[in-house]
Scaffold this motif. Structure first.
Motif, mmCIF file in Angstrom:
data_model
loop_
_atom_site.group_PDB
_atom_site.id
_atom_site.type_symbol
_atom_site.label_atom_id
_atom_site.label_comp_id
_atom_site.label_asym_id
_atom_site.label_seq_id
_atom_site.Cartn_x
_atom_site.Cartn_y
_atom_site.Cartn_z
ATOM 1 N N LYS A 46 32.409 40.551 20.426
ATOM 2 C CA LYS A 46 31.432 40.373 19.364
ATOM 3 C C LYS A 46 31.367 38.876 19.066
ATOM 4 C CE LYS A 46 31.772 45.048 17.786
ATOM 5 N NZ LYS A 46 32.971 45.659 18.269
ATOM 6 N N LEU A 47 31.687 38.421 17.898
ATOM 7 C CA LEU A 47 31.644 36.981 17.627
ATOM 8 C C LEU A 47 33.031 36.379 17.462
ATOM 9 C CD1 LEU A 47 28.563 36.769 15.242
ATOM 10 C CD2 LEU A 47 28.719 36.035 17.611
ATOM 11 N N ARG A 48 34.044 37.123 17.878
ATOM 12 C CA ARG A 48 35.414 36.637 17.731
ATOM 13 C C ARG A 48 35.962 36.164 19.071
ATOM 14 N NH1 ARG A 48 36.000 41.751 14.647
ATOM 15 N NH2 ARG A 48 35.642 41.173 12.486
ATOM 16 N N ARG A 49 36.468 34.921 19.091
ATOM 17 C CA ARG A 49 37.093 34.389 20.300
ATOM 18 C C ARG A 49 38.420 35.120 20.493
ATOM 19 N NH1 ARG A 49 37.110 28.837 22.833
ATOM 20 N NH2 ARG A 49 35.375 28.460 21.430
ATOM 21 N N LYS A 50 38.632 35.628 21.707
ATOM 22 C CA LYS A 50 39.861 36.370 22.004
ATOM 23 C C LYS A 50 40.348 36.001 23.395
ATOM 24 C CE LYS A 50 39.120 40.341 19.098
ATOM 25 N NZ LYS A 50 39.266 41.754 18.975
ATOM 26 N N GLN A 51 41.577 36.340 23.644
ATOM 27 C CA GLN A 51 42.129 36.200 24.981
ATOM 28 C C GLN A 51 41.779 37.464 25.762
ATOM 29 O OE1 GLN A 51 43.748 33.593 26.429
ATOM 30 N NE2 GLN A 51 43.151 32.524 24.555
ATOM 31 N N PRO A 52 41.293 37.326 26.995
ATOM 32 C CA PRO A 52 40.999 38.527 27.780
ATOM 33 C C PRO A 52 42.271 39.326 28.024
ATOM 34 C CG PRO A 52 40.343 36.515 28.952
ATOM 35 C CD PRO A 52 41.019 36.103 27.691
ATOM 36 N N ARG A 53 42.153 40.637 28.007
ATOM 37 C CA ARG A 53 43.315 41.506 28.198
ATOM 38 C C ARG A 53 43.468 41.945 29.642
ATOM 39 N NH1 ARG A 53 42.730 45.649 23.175
ATOM 40 N NH2 ARG A 53 42.514 44.055 21.576
ATOM 41 N N HIS A 54 42.354 42.247 30.288
ATOM 42 C CA HIS A 54 42.410 42.799 31.643
ATOM 43 C C HIS A 54 42.746 41.712 32.648
ATOM 44 C CE1 HIS A 54 41.197 44.858 35.308
ATOM 45 N NE2 HIS A 54 41.269 45.979 34.610
ATOM 46 N N ARG A 55 43.606 42.012 33.613
ATOM 47 C CA ARG A 55 44.032 41.015 34.591
ATOM 48 C C ARG A 55 42.850 40.463 35.396
ATOM 49 N NH1 ARG A 55 43.814 43.694 39.339
ATOM 50 N NH2 ARG A 55 44.208 45.912 39.281
ATOM 51 N N GLN A 56 41.823 41.283 35.619
ATOM 52 C CA GLN A 56 40.665 40.835 36.380
ATOM 53 C C GLN A 56 39.916 39.712 35.654
ATOM 54 O OE1 GLN A 56 37.531 43.760 37.093
ATOM 55 N NE2 GLN A 56 37.881 43.464 39.284
ATOM 56 N N ALA A 57 39.956 39.711 34.334
ATOM 57 C CA ALA A 57 39.286 38.674 33.550
ATOM 58 C C ALA A 57 39.993 37.333 33.674
ATOM 59 C CB ALA A 57 39.202 39.092 32.087
ATOM 60 N N LYS A 58 41.224 37.338 34.158
ATOM 61 C CA LYS A 58 42.002 36.114 34.308
ATOM 62 C C LYS A 58 42.096 35.668 35.769
ATOM 63 C CE LYS A 58 44.853 37.653 30.481
ATOM 64 N NZ LYS A 58 46.184 38.084 30.068
ATOM 65 N N ASP A 59 41.415 36.384 36.660
ATOM 66 C CA ASP A 59 41.505 36.137 38.098
ATOM 67 C C ASP A 59 40.448 35.113 38.520
ATOM 68 O OD1 ASP A 59 41.318 36.253 40.885
ATOM 69 O OD2 ASP A 59 41.758 38.401 40.943
ATOM 70 N N ALA A 60 40.864 33.868 38.760
ATOM 71 C CA ALA A 60 39.938 32.782 39.098
ATOM 72 C C ALA A 60 39.213 33.044 40.417
ATOM 73 C CB ALA A 60 40.685 31.460 39.158
ATOM 74 N N ASP A 61 39.901 33.635 41.405
ATOM 75 C CA ASP A 61 39.263 33.930 42.686
ATOM 76 C C ASP A 61 38.160 34.968 42.513
ATOM 77 O OD1 ASP A 61 39.061 33.642 45.573
ATOM 78 O OD2 ASP A 61 39.933 35.662 45.689
ATOM 79 N N PHE A 62 38.433 35.995 41.734
ATOM 80 C CA PHE A 62 37.428 37.014 41.459
ATOM 81 C C PHE A 62 36.228 36.414 40.724
ATOM 82 C CE2 PHE A 62 35.569 40.329 38.739
ATOM 83 C CZ PHE A 62 35.182 41.228 39.720
ATOM 84 N N ALA A 63 36.499 35.531 39.761
ATOM 85 C CA ALA A 63 35.421 34.878 39.010
ATOM 86 C C ALA A 63 34.533 34.071 39.948
ATOM 87 C CB ALA A 63 36.002 33.986 37.919
ATOM 88 N N ARG A 64 35.125 33.339 40.885
ATOM 89 C CA ARG A 64 34.362 32.538 41.854
ATOM 90 C C ARG A 64 33.497 33.449 42.726
ATOM 91 N NH1 ARG A 64 31.969 28.572 41.970
ATOM 92 N NH2 ARG A 64 33.698 27.520 41.046
ATOM 93 N N GLN A 65 34.071 34.553 43.202
ATOM 94 C CA GLN A 65 33.315 35.485 44.034
ATOM 95 C C GLN A 65 32.142 36.077 43.264
ATOM 96 O OE1 GLN A 65 35.846 38.458 45.894
ATOM 97 N NE2 GLN A 65 37.444 36.940 46.213
ATOM 98 N N LEU A 66 32.382 36.441 42.019
ATOM 99 C CA LEU A 66 31.322 37.005 41.185
ATOM 100 C C LEU A 66 30.219 35.977 40.958
ATOM 101 C CD1 LEU A 66 30.187 39.286 39.449
ATOM 102 C CD2 LEU A 66 31.609 38.450 37.566
ATOM 103 N N TRP A 67 30.613 34.752 40.665
ATOM 104 C CA TRP A 67 29.660 33.667 40.442
ATOM 105 C C TRP A 67 28.803 33.442 41.697
ATOM 106 C CZ3 TRP A 67 28.609 30.920 36.067
ATOM 107 C CH2 TRP A 67 27.807 29.794 36.215
ATOM 108 N N ASP A 68 29.460 33.339 42.854
ATOM 109 C CA ASP A 68 28.742 33.107 44.112
ATOM 110 C C ASP A 68 27.800 34.257 44.448
ATOM 111 O OD1 ASP A 68 30.068 30.697 44.409
ATOM 112 O OD2 ASP A 68 31.555 31.494 45.825
#
Length: 82
Positions: A46-68
């Protein structure tokens, strides 16, 4: 579907379901902040800054693949590669 109608009309359904305008409110707010760098890359619930809980949200390689992949599907250049 009877179940869906009953669910939407119930107290639980009203508590869980959000009208589109209310659901878009956090994205609209974040897209129009005065200093976009202050929220760039942060995770919000919502409008609250939080730390992601799911390990996938912290996976830089996955983020790059999703972005690409998203850039490919949209037919835009990947500005992060520049």
């Amino acid at each position: 579907n009877k179940f869906l109608k009953a669910m939407v009309g119930s107290a639980l359904g009203r508590a869980v379901l959000v009208i589109p305008a209310k659901g878009a409110e956090p994205m609209l707010h974040l897209a129009t902040v005065t200093d976009p760098q202050s929220v760039n890359g942060a995770y919000f619930d919502k409008l609250r800054r939080k730390q992601p809980r799911h390990r996938q949200a912290k996976d830089a390689d996955f983020a790059r693949q999703l972005w690409d992949r998203t850039a490919d599907l949209l037919g835009v250049s990947n500005q992060a590669d520049r």
